[in-house]
Design a protein around this motif. Structure first.
Motif, PDB file in Angstrom:
ATOM      1  N   SER A  11      49.711 130.874  59.383  1.00  9.27           N
ATOM      2  CA  SER A  11      48.694 130.393  60.320  1.00  9.27           C
ATOM      3  C   SER A  11      49.360 129.840  61.574  1.00  9.27           C
ATOM      4  O   SER A  11      50.028 128.800  61.523  1.00  9.27           O
ATOM      5  N   THR A  12      49.185 130.526  62.689  1.00 13.67           N
ATOM      6  CA  THR A  12      49.812 130.100  63.943  1.00 13.67           C
ATOM      7  C   THR A  12      49.369 128.703  64.351  1.00 13.67           C
ATOM      8  O   THR A  12      50.181 127.868  64.757  1.00 13.67           O
ATOM      9  N   GLY A  13      48.070 128.425  64.220  1.00 10.77           N
ATOM     10  CA  GLY A  13      47.553 127.118  64.612  1.00 10.77           C
ATOM     11  C   GLY A  13      48.135 125.987  63.785  1.00 10.77           C
ATOM     12  O   GLY A  13      48.533 124.944  64.324  1.00 10.77           O
ATOM     13  N   ASP A  14      48.201 126.179  62.468  1.00  8.69           N
ATOM     14  CA  ASP A  14      48.746 125.136  61.598  1.00  8.69           C
ATOM     15  C   ASP A  14      50.238 124.949  61.828  1.00  8.69           C
ATOM     16  O   ASP A  14      50.748 123.821  61.805  1.00  8.69           O
ATOM     17  N   VAL A  15      50.946 126.042  62.050  1.00  7.82           N
ATOM     18  CA  VAL A  15      52.390 125.947  62.302  1.00  7.82           C
ATOM     19  C   VAL A  15      52.650 125.156  63.580  1.00  7.82           C
ATOM     20  O   VAL A  15      53.592 124.352  63.654  1.00  7.82           O
ATOM     21  N   LYS A  16      51.814 125.344  64.596  1.00  2.00           N
ATOM     22  CA  LYS A  16      51.982 124.599  65.848  1.00  2.00           C
ATOM     23  C   LYS A  16      51.862 123.098  65.609  1.00  2.00           C
ATOM     24  O   LYS A  16      52.622 122.300  66.174  1.00  2.00           O
ATOM     25  N   VAL A  17      50.899 122.698  64.772  1.00  2.36           N
ATOM     26  CA  VAL A  17      50.732 121.275  64.463  1.00  2.36           C
ATOM     27  C   VAL A  17      51.961 120.749  63.727  1.00  2.36           C
ATOM     28  O   VAL A  17      52.480 119.669  64.033  1.00  2.36           O
ATOM     29  N   LEU A  18      52.452 121.519  62.762  1.00  2.94           N
ATOM     30  CA  LEU A  18      53.627 121.102  61.995  1.00  2.94           C
ATOM     31  C   LEU A  18      54.856 120.976  62.889  1.00  2.94           C
ATOM     32  O   LEU A  18      55.624 120.011  62.781  1.00  2.94           O
ATOM     33  N   VAL A  19      55.037 121.945  63.774  1.00  2.73           N
ATOM     34  CA  VAL A  19      56.189 121.917  64.681  1.00  2.73           C
ATOM     35  C   VAL A  19      56.125 120.687  65.583  1.00  2.73           C
ATOM     36  O   VAL A  19      57.144 120.026  65.838  1.00  2.73           O
ATOM     37  N   SER A  20      54.930 120.360  66.070  1.00  2.00           N
ATOM     38  CA  SER A  20      54.770 119.171  66.913  1.00  2.00           C
ATOM     39  C   SER A  20      55.109 117.903  66.133  1.00  2.00           C
ATOM     40  O   SER A  20      55.747 116.986  66.659  1.00  2.00           O
ATOM     41  N   ALA A  21      54.686 117.860  64.864  1.00  2.00           N
ATOM     42  CA  ALA A  21      54.982 116.692  64.027  1.00  2.00           C
ATOM     43  C   ALA A  21      56.481 116.585  63.760  1.00  2.00           C
ATOM     44  O   ALA A  21      57.060 115.495  63.833  1.00  2.00           O
ATOM     45  N   PHE A  22      57.115 117.711  63.457  1.00  2.00           N
ATOM     46  CA  PHE A  22      58.563 117.711  63.234  1.00  2.00           C
ATOM     47  C   PHE A  22      59.295 117.218  64.484  1.00  2.00           C
ATOM     48  O   PHE A  22      60.247 116.436  64.400  1.00  2.00           O
ATOM     49  N   ALA A  23      58.848 117.689  65.647  1.00  2.00           N
ATOM     50  CA  ALA A  23      59.493 117.303  66.899  1.00  2.00           C
ATOM     51  C   ALA A  23      59.353 115.806  67.146  1.00  2.00           C
ATOM     52  O   ALA A  23      60.304 115.137  67.561  1.00  2.00           O
ATOM     53  N   GLU A  24      58.165 115.269  66.889  1.00  2.00           N
ATOM     54  CA  GLU A  24      57.939 113.838  67.121  1.00  2.00           C
ATOM     55  C   GLU A  24      58.794 112.976  66.202  1.00  2.00           C
ATOM     56  O   GLU A  24      59.254 111.899  66.586  1.00  2.00           O
ATOM     57  N   LEU A  25      59.035 113.462  64.985  1.00  2.00           N
ATOM     58  CA  LEU A  25      59.797 112.688  64.009  1.00  2.00           C
ATOM     59  C   LEU A  25      61.285 113.039  63.993  1.00  2.00           C
ATOM     60  O   LEU A  25      62.052 112.462  63.229  1.00  2.00           O
ATOM     61  N   GLY A  26      61.684 113.995  64.830  1.00  2.00           N
ATOM     62  CA  GLY A  26      63.096 114.363  64.885  1.00  2.00           C
ATOM     63  C   GLY A  26      63.577 115.081  63.640  1.00  2.00           C
ATOM     64  O   GLY A  26      64.727 114.909  63.216  1.00  2.00           O
TER      65      GLY A  26
END
Length: 246
Positions: A11-26
């Protein structure tokens, strides 16, 4: 300890959310699109967290395989589930945390931080801070009291006398420790265990209750003088929840 994640989702949309969360948490991460590829990656090296979309074919088999891994190499399993997937199915297959689709950034961050704290706690063998108040959970069988072990603006973790049946849209109430203020909220279970412990993510808190909770947390944090740090995180001593470093 280095915290890294592996994601199985198409799911492209869900992956985008996960990637943003990973980025915010380093958090470093890898994306996989099939169960076979995910299994190969897991075999090549350790990952702290595994995020599995349970709508992907054979996702349950992957979860079962992960549960069979040794404790040292077993990742924390976050299951992405839709309304069609019973939350109990996730936990029965070995999942540790639930991520509800479509993914909500706040809930994802809350679950990742709780997962990181869970990993850190297992590594250190640290004991949890005992709760200071009781939450009353409204479930199908009636009202169940549970000791509050941790409380944040996004949710809480509790200890009940017996295992709790995971569900969504749970109504609950609790008194803020040291006050007479009652907080009412609605939440979803994001993890449970057989010892009666569980974590809930708030999905709705009335405005007045949220203001009281924020004020209580601010006052409490003002009294905390000791912190333990980790790159990308600030670990609040005695709490399971993490907050991203500024």
């Amino acid at each position: 300890m280095k915290f890294n994640g592996l994601v199985l989702s198409r799911s492209t949309g869900d992956v985008k959310v996960l990637v943003s969360a990973f980025a915010e948490l380093g958090i470093e991460y890898r994306i996989s699109f099939s169960v076979s590829e995910t299994m190969e990656i897991l075999a090549q090296g350790h990952h702290s967290a595994l995020v599995v979309d349970f709508d992907v074919p054979q996702a349950l088999q992957l979860a079962s395989m992960t549960r069979a891994m040794t404790v040292k190499h077993r990742p924390i399993l976050f299951g992405m589930i839709s309304a069609a997937t019973p939350i109990a199915e996730l936990f029965e297959s070995g999942g540790n945390f639930a991520l509800y689709k479509p993914l909500d950034m706040l809930q994802v961050l809350h679950s990742f931080r709780a997962g990181y704290a869970f990993m850190q706690q297992d590594r250190r063998g640290a004991s949890r801070r005992k709760g200071e108040t009781i939450a009353y959970l409204e479930i199908h069988s009636g009202i169940v009291p549970a000791l509050v072990e941790d409380l944040t603006e996004q949710g809480l973790s509790v200890q009940a006398a017996e295992p709790l049946v995971p569900m969504r849209g749970l109504s609950l109430r609790f008194i803020l420790p040291g006050t007479a203020q009652v907080v009412h909220a609605t939440g979803d279970f994001v993890w449970t265990d057989k010892a009666g412990r569980a974590g809930l993510f708030f999905t709705n808190v009335p405005a007045a209750c949220r203001r009281d909770l924020q004020a209580w947390l601010k006052k409490r944090e003002g009294r905390r003088k000791h912190t333990d740090t980790h790159p990308g995180f600030e670990v609040r001593v005695g709490r399971r929840a993490m907050v991203a470093a500024h």
